[in-house]
Design a protein around this motif. Structure first.
Motif, PDB file in Angstrom:
ATOM      1  N   ALA A  81       0.813  -1.222   0.000  1.00  0.00           N
ATOM      2  CA  ALA A  81       0.000   0.000   0.000  1.00  0.00           C
ATOM      3  C   ALA A  81       0.842   1.266   0.000  1.00  0.00           C
ATOM      4  O   ALA A  81       0.504   2.254  -0.665  1.00  0.00           O
ATOM      5  CB  ALA A  81      -0.942  -0.003   1.197  1.00  0.00           C
ATOM      6  N   ALA A  82       1.942   1.250   0.738  1.00  0.00           N
ATOM      7  CA  ALA A  82       2.749   2.465   0.889  1.00  0.00           C
ATOM      8  C   ALA A  82       3.361   2.943  -0.424  1.00  0.00           C
ATOM      9  O   ALA A  82       3.792   4.090  -0.513  1.00  0.00           O
ATOM     10  CB  ALA A  82       3.850   2.216   1.920  1.00  0.00           C
ATOM     11  N   LYS A  83       3.382   2.092  -1.426  1.00  0.00           N
ATOM     12  CA  LYS A  83       3.917   2.501  -2.729  1.00  0.00           C
ATOM     13  C   LYS A  83       3.054   3.591  -3.360  1.00  0.00           C
ATOM     14  O   LYS A  83       3.541   4.371  -4.180  1.00  0.00           O
ATOM     15  CB  LYS A  83       4.002   1.292  -3.662  1.00  0.00           C
ATOM     16  N   VAL A  84       1.772   3.631  -2.989  1.00  0.00           N
ATOM     17  CA  VAL A  84       0.875   4.619  -3.580  1.00  0.00           C
ATOM     18  C   VAL A  84       0.133   5.444  -2.540  1.00  0.00           C
ATOM     19  O   VAL A  84      -0.442   6.487  -2.865  1.00  0.00           O
ATOM     20  CB  VAL A  84      -0.153   3.940  -4.518  1.00  0.00           C
ATOM     21  N   ASN A  85       0.111   4.989  -1.282  1.00  0.00           N
ATOM     22  CA  ASN A  85      -0.659   5.693  -0.250  1.00  0.00           C
ATOM     23  C   ASN A  85      -0.012   5.449   1.110  1.00  0.00           C
ATOM     24  O   ASN A  85      -0.023   4.330   1.618  1.00  0.00           O
ATOM     25  CB  ASN A  85      -2.105   5.191  -0.241  1.00  0.00           C
ATOM     26  N   GLN A  86       0.544   6.496   1.691  1.00  0.00           N
ATOM     27  CA  GLN A  86       1.213   6.370   2.981  1.00  0.00           C
ATOM     28  C   GLN A  86       0.374   6.922   4.135  1.00  0.00           C
ATOM     29  O   GLN A  86       0.863   7.069   5.253  1.00  0.00           O
ATOM     30  CB  GLN A  86       2.568   7.088   2.922  1.00  0.00           C
ATOM     31  N   ASN A  87      -0.898   7.189   3.851  1.00  0.00           N
ATOM     32  CA  ASN A  87      -1.740   7.824   4.863  1.00  0.00           C
ATOM     33  C   ASN A  87      -2.906   6.954   5.324  1.00  0.00           C
ATOM     34  O   ASN A  87      -3.845   7.442   5.943  1.00  0.00           O
ATOM     35  CB  ASN A  87      -2.289   9.147   4.322  1.00  0.00           C
ATOM     36  N   ASP A  88      -2.857   5.659   5.015  1.00  0.00           N
ATOM     37  CA  ASP A  88      -3.937   4.778   5.434  1.00  0.00           C
ATOM     38  C   ASP A  88      -3.605   4.154   6.789  1.00  0.00           C
ATOM     39  O   ASP A  88      -2.468   4.203   7.261  1.00  0.00           O
ATOM     40  CB  ASP A  88      -4.159   3.679   4.394  1.00  0.00           C
ATOM     41  N   SER A  89      -4.599   3.556   7.413  1.00  0.00           N
ATOM     42  CA  SER A  89      -4.399   2.894   8.701  1.00  0.00           C
ATOM     43  C   SER A  89      -5.552   1.940   8.941  1.00  0.00           C
ATOM     44  O   SER A  89      -6.594   2.019   8.273  1.00  0.00           O
ATOM     45  CB  SER A  89      -4.345   3.918   9.839  1.00  0.00           C
ATOM     46  N   ILE A  90      -5.376   1.028   9.897  1.00  0.00           N
ATOM     47  CA  ILE A  90      -6.462   0.130  10.273  1.00  0.00           C
ATOM     48  C   ILE A  90      -7.656   0.935  10.751  1.00  0.00           C
ATOM     49  O   ILE A  90      -8.814   0.629  10.424  1.00  0.00           O
ATOM     50  CB  ILE A  90      -5.986  -0.854  11.360  1.00  0.00           C
ATOM     51  N   GLU A  91      -7.401   1.994  11.499  1.00  0.00           N
ATOM     52  CA  GLU A  91      -8.483   2.803  12.034  1.00  0.00           C
ATOM     53  C   GLU A  91      -9.290   3.473  10.917  1.00  0.00           C
ATOM     54  O   GLU A  91     -10.525   3.530  10.975  1.00  0.00           O
ATOM     55  CB  GLU A  91      -7.932   3.851  13.000  1.00  0.00           C
ATOM     56  N   LYS A  92      -8.599   3.978   9.881  1.00  0.00           N
ATOM     57  CA  LYS A  92      -9.313   4.599   8.769  1.00  0.00           C
ATOM     58  C   LYS A  92     -10.142   3.565   8.010  1.00  0.00           C
ATOM     59  O   LYS A  92     -11.297   3.834   7.647  1.00  0.00           O
ATOM     60  CB  LYS A  92      -8.320   5.275   7.815  1.00  0.00           C
ATOM     61  N   ALA A  93      -9.553   2.406   7.782  1.00  0.00           N
ATOM     62  CA  ALA A  93     -10.290   1.350   7.078  1.00  0.00           C
ATOM     63  C   ALA A  93     -11.489   0.887   7.900  1.00  0.00           C
ATOM     64  O   ALA A  93     -12.568   0.624   7.349  1.00  0.00           O
ATOM     65  CB  ALA A  93      -9.361   0.177   6.780  1.00  0.00           C
ATOM     66  N   GLU A  94     -11.306   0.800   9.206  1.00  0.00           N
ATOM     67  CA  GLU A  94     -12.403   0.396  10.081  1.00  0.00           C
ATOM     68  C   GLU A  94     -13.514   1.442  10.060  1.00  0.00           C
ATOM     69  O   GLU A  94     -14.710   1.101  10.024  1.00  0.00           O
ATOM     70  CB  GLU A  94     -11.870   0.205  11.493  1.00  0.00           C
ATOM     71  N   THR A  95     -13.149   2.716  10.077  1.00  0.00           N
ATOM     72  CA  THR A  95     -14.139   3.788   9.975  1.00  0.00           C
ATOM     73  C   THR A  95     -14.936   3.666   8.685  1.00  0.00           C
ATOM     74  O   THR A  95     -16.170   3.814   8.677  1.00  0.00           O
ATOM     75  CB  THR A  95     -13.436   5.157  10.037  1.00  0.00           C
ATOM     76  N   TYR A  96     -14.228   3.404   7.604  1.00  0.00           N
ATOM     77  CA  TYR A  96     -14.890   3.279   6.305  1.00  0.00           C
ATOM     78  C   TYR A  96     -15.856   2.092   6.284  1.00  0.00           C
ATOM     79  O   TYR A  96     -17.018   2.225   5.859  1.00  0.00           O
ATOM     80  CB  TYR A  96     -13.852   3.133   5.204  1.00  0.00           C
ATOM     81  N   LEU A  97     -15.404   0.925   6.731  1.00  0.00           N
ATOM     82  CA  LEU A  97     -16.266  -0.251   6.696  1.00  0.00           C
ATOM     83  C   LEU A  97     -17.475  -0.078   7.607  1.00  0.00           C
ATOM     84  O   LEU A  97     -18.589  -0.483   7.253  1.00  0.00           O
ATOM     85  CB  LEU A  97     -15.473  -1.495   7.083  1.00  0.00           C
ATOM     86  N   ASN A  98     -17.290   0.520   8.758  1.00  0.00           N
ATOM     87  CA  ASN A  98     -18.430   0.755   9.642  1.00  0.00           C
ATOM     88  C   ASN A  98     -19.437   1.704   9.001  1.00  0.00           C
ATOM     89  O   ASN A  98     -20.653   1.530   9.138  1.00  0.00           O
ATOM     90  CB  ASN A  98     -17.959   1.315  10.985  1.00  0.00           C
ATOM     91  N   ALA A  99     -18.943   2.714   8.289  1.00  0.00           N
ATOM     92  CA  ALA A  99     -19.845   3.638   7.602  1.00  0.00           C
ATOM     93  C   ALA A  99     -20.573   2.942   6.456  1.00  0.00           C
ATOM     94  O   ALA A  99     -21.760   3.187   6.213  1.00  0.00           O
ATOM     95  CB  ALA A  99     -19.061   4.843   7.077  1.00  0.00           C
ATOM     96  N   ALA A 100     -19.866   2.066   5.732  1.00  0.00           N
ATOM     97  CA  ALA A 100     -20.455   1.378   4.585  1.00  0.00           C
ATOM     98  C   ALA A 100     -21.453   0.303   5.007  1.00  0.00           C
ATOM     99  O   ALA A 100     -22.509   0.130   4.390  1.00  0.00           O
ATOM    100  CB  ALA A 100     -19.355   0.756   3.728  1.00  0.00           C
ATOM    101  N   LEU A 101     -21.141  -0.415   6.102  1.00  0.00           N
ATOM    102  CA  LEU A 101     -21.983  -1.525   6.523  1.00  0.00           C
ATOM    103  C   LEU A 101     -23.092  -1.105   7.480  1.00  0.00           C
ATOM    104  O   LEU A 101     -24.123  -1.779   7.569  1.00  0.00           O
ATOM    105  CB  LEU A 101     -21.132  -2.618   7.186  1.00  0.00           C
ATOM    106  N   GLY A 102     -22.885  -0.034   8.192  1.00  0.00           N
ATOM    107  CA  GLY A 102     -23.901   0.436   9.126  1.00  0.00           C
ATOM    108  C   GLY A 102     -24.239  -0.612  10.166  1.00  0.00           C
ATOM    109  O   GLY A 102     -23.354  -1.232  10.768  1.00  0.00           O
ATOM    110  N   ASN A 103     -25.520  -0.851  10.359  1.00  0.00           N
ATOM    111  CA  ASN A 103     -25.977  -1.788  11.390  1.00  0.00           C
ATOM    112  C   ASN A 103     -25.671  -3.242  11.059  1.00  0.00           C
ATOM    113  O   ASN A 103     -25.866  -4.123  11.908  1.00  0.00           O
ATOM    114  CB  ASN A 103     -27.482  -1.631  11.613  1.00  0.00           C
ATOM    115  N   TYR A 104     -25.210  -3.499   9.847  1.00  0.00           N
ATOM    116  CA  TYR A 104     -24.882  -4.876   9.464  1.00  0.00           C
ATOM    117  C   TYR A 104     -23.453  -5.250   9.844  1.00  0.00           C
ATOM    118  O   TYR A 104     -23.036  -6.390   9.668  1.00  0.00           O
ATOM    119  CB  TYR A 104     -25.075  -5.063   7.961  1.00  0.00           C
ATOM    120  N   ALA A 105     -22.696  -4.320  10.337  1.00  0.00           N
ATOM    121  CA  ALA A 105     -21.280  -4.551  10.633  1.00  0.00           C
ATOM    122  C   ALA A 105     -21.097  -5.449  11.850  1.00  0.00           C
ATOM    123  O   ALA A 105     -21.754  -5.265  12.875  1.00  0.00           O
ATOM    124  CB  ALA A 105     -20.566  -3.216  10.868  1.00  0.00           C
ATOM    125  N   SER A 106     -20.191  -6.416  11.737  1.00  0.00           N
ATOM    126  CA  SER A 106     -19.718  -7.202  12.876  1.00  0.00           C
ATOM    127  C   SER A 106     -18.348  -6.662  13.243  1.00  0.00           C
ATOM    128  O   SER A 106     -17.380  -6.860  12.497  1.00  0.00           O
ATOM    129  CB  SER A 106     -19.627  -8.689  12.525  1.00  0.00           C
TER     130      SER A 106
END
Length: 571
Positions: free
Chosen positions: A71-96
């Protein structure tokens, strides 16, 4: 990942005893087998069809895993927390939360292990936005990984084990091309670089056809499967094709092996550490399909082995299907054609036409009813929902002459290659005017002309107040950067005009067997010992949402890693 000791690996010649038995030879199944082999386990892969690869072999092969070593070859600003925020927003109440965290924490380790210990090679797309790119935590690149092209000649006589790509995704009788190749081929007369690239492709393919039925330069999903298979061959893993598992052995509540039939002979196989289900899901299982998928005209572009037989065995052993999914399948709009040999071609409209300038989609009433530039999953979902209100299946993807020439239309290649045969058999409809096109499609010509006129007016300003076409980074990435102010919109003004019928297609199962964070299949009273589910046999961590490219393969590989780690760590 814990290594398996020499005793656990079984005695030499003990051909019916293995540490792990993997049912299914798609991307998730072969990954599970490879993770097991890397750890020293004795592994058997059992595939019901004559080929390995499953639907992965027919797919783009994209793997969505955030925060990998690539990932760092093209994006050095990502993190588990950002990805988790995104998935929670996308899945809403369906998120585990537990499954999401397991995926995000183990995914990078799984990809790193493949990179370090196998021939699997992935790389990040320079630009491949998350599909709901206006949500918090989304990124423009780094999470979507593509397989590096592979030389199929390295497989030797095992090359024919690979499931061939669907013919409509190849050119010149079996030459595979990816997006970069297509762009180079289209520009070969305009650029010396493109000419050299194209000449190299054509020369390689000409040499291949002397000794092979198709091209051996493999890209996309075929490349990923070939790399997995090559890695398994190097490690001496046994792969049985055309083998039907019809029994899970249960001793005292633990799955201890399987019984199967291959070449007319029955084999009783012991699985000391576990049985991993990775058979591709329920999509071609008539009963489960009727229960889980809306009763509308739907086509399945997935591989033929996804018959749900392994799910039936698991359910009989006390497993249960996931019930908390926004959708039970992953959708895509598809067009359908009967091939000259009598087989049916189901063509998924992923990226090349539906969001390009000079195109739009209408229903049977001649009205637009969706955002053509949103993700293919959301388009399929929108077709099903709209059809409950007004006839929208099939829908009609319409293009003007400039659009079909520049981008193609379904099975029509850019430039119009193959158009005459497709017009002759009715796959493609052509008319000199929009009114004439409406008549041929059985649509009210007045309404269709009014719809196109309104769309053309919006295209001039670049704003789509009706459906918001081209408003997000993902949507605009599907357009044509040479067109403005909105790269997904241009007036349909230059005849003749063309149309293909669109249907919702289920490209994969979201509903599957309920598991815990270790990919252990759950029964009424907890995990069923010795039984794991990954890939589309596992109820998806995405819960019927589609937040990015490769959200089946990414979790499939990750939970294969998790399952093997747990199975080999068990006493």
């Amino acid at each position: 990942m814990a290594a398996t000791d020499s005793k656990a690996a079984g005695k030499a010649g003990d051909t019916n005893s293995y540490d792990l038995v993997v049912i299914g030879a798609g991307g998730a199944g072969l990954s599970a087998a490879l993770f097991g082999a890397i750890s020293g386990a004795k592994v058997l892969v059992v595939e019901s069809t004559e080929y390995v690869g499953g639907t992965t072999a027919w797919s783009g092969g994209t793997v969505w895993v955030p925060n990998t070593l690539h990932a760092a070859k093209v994006n050095q600003n990502d993190s588990i927390e950002k990805a988790e925020t995104y998935l929670n927003a996308a899945l809403g109440n369906y998120a585990s939360q537990e499954l999401i965290r397991t995926f995000l924490e183990n995914g990078p380790d799984a990809i790193a292990l493949l990179d370090r210990e196998s021939e699997v090679r992935l790389r990040p797309y320079p630009l491949h936005p998350d599909y709901i790119s206006d949500l918090p935590g989304s990124t423009l690149n780094g999470r979507a990984l593509e397989p590096v092209a592979f030389d199929g000649r390295l497989l030797g006589d095992k090359f024919d084990l690979l499931r061939p790509p669907i013919p409509e995704f190849t050119v010149l009788g079996g030459m595979m091309v990816d997006r970069n190749d297509i762009n180079q081929l289209l520009n070969l007369k305009k650029s010396w670089k493109s000419f050299r690239h194209s000449l190299g492709l054509l020369a390689r393919h000409a040499r291949d056809r002397i000794s092979h039925k198709r091209g051996t330069r493999l890209v996309m999903g075929n490349a990923l499967i070939a790399r997995l298979l090559y890695s398994l061959i190097q490690r001496g893993v046994t792969v049985w094709t055309s083998a039907a598992v019809d029994r899970l052995d249960n001793e005292g509540g633990r799955i201890t092996g399987v019984s199967l039939v291959k070449d007319g002979k029955r084999h009783d196989i012991t699985a000391r550490r576990g049985v991993i289900l990775a058979s591709g899901g329920f999509n071609r299982h008539p009963k489960l399909r009727k229960e889980l998928v809306p009763d509308v005209e739907i086509y399945t572009p997935g591989a033929p082995g996804h018959k749900g037989a392994a799910l039936e065995l698991a359910l009989a052993a006390g497993a249960r299907l996931g019930e908390r999914n926004m959708e039970n399948v992953f959708w895509a709009p598809v067009s359908v054609r009967k091939r000259p040999d009598g087989t049916t071609a189901v063509f998924p409209h992923f990226i090349f036409d539906r969001a390009k300038p000079g195109t739009l989609i209408v229903n049977a009433g001649g009205k637009r009813f969706l955002n053509e530039s949103t993700s293919y999953h959301l388009i399929g979902k929108a077709m099903v929902e709209a059809n409950r209100i007004a006839p929208s299946i099939p829908g009609y993807l319409i293009a003007d002459h400039a659009a079909i020439t520049s981008y193609g239309l379904g099975m029509v290649r850019p430039g119009g290659s193959g158009m005459e045969a497709l017009l002759k058999d009715g796959y493609l409809t052509k008319a000199e005017t929009m009114a004439e096109l409406a008549g041929k499609l059985g649509i009210d010509p007045v309404q269709l002309q009014a719809t196109v006129a309104q769309f053309n007016g919006h295209a001039a300003s670049g704003a789509d107040p009706d459906f918001g076409r081209g408003v997000t980074a993902y949507q605009r990435n599907l357009g044509d950067p040479k067109v403005g102010p909105n790269p997904t919109m241009r007036a349909l003004s230059q005849g003749p005009f063309y149309a293909v019928k669109l249907y919702p297609g289920d490209i994969g199962a979201s509903a599957g067997l309920t598991t815990d964070v270790h990919a252990r299949v759950l029964g009424e009273n907890g995990p069923i010992a010795g039984l794991y589910a990954v890939g589309n046999d596992q109820n998806s961590v995405m819960a019927g949402t589609y937040p990015g490219p490769g959200i089946t393969l990414g979790p499939g590989i990750t939970f294969a890693y998790v399952a093997v780690k747990d199975a080999l760590a068990a006493a």
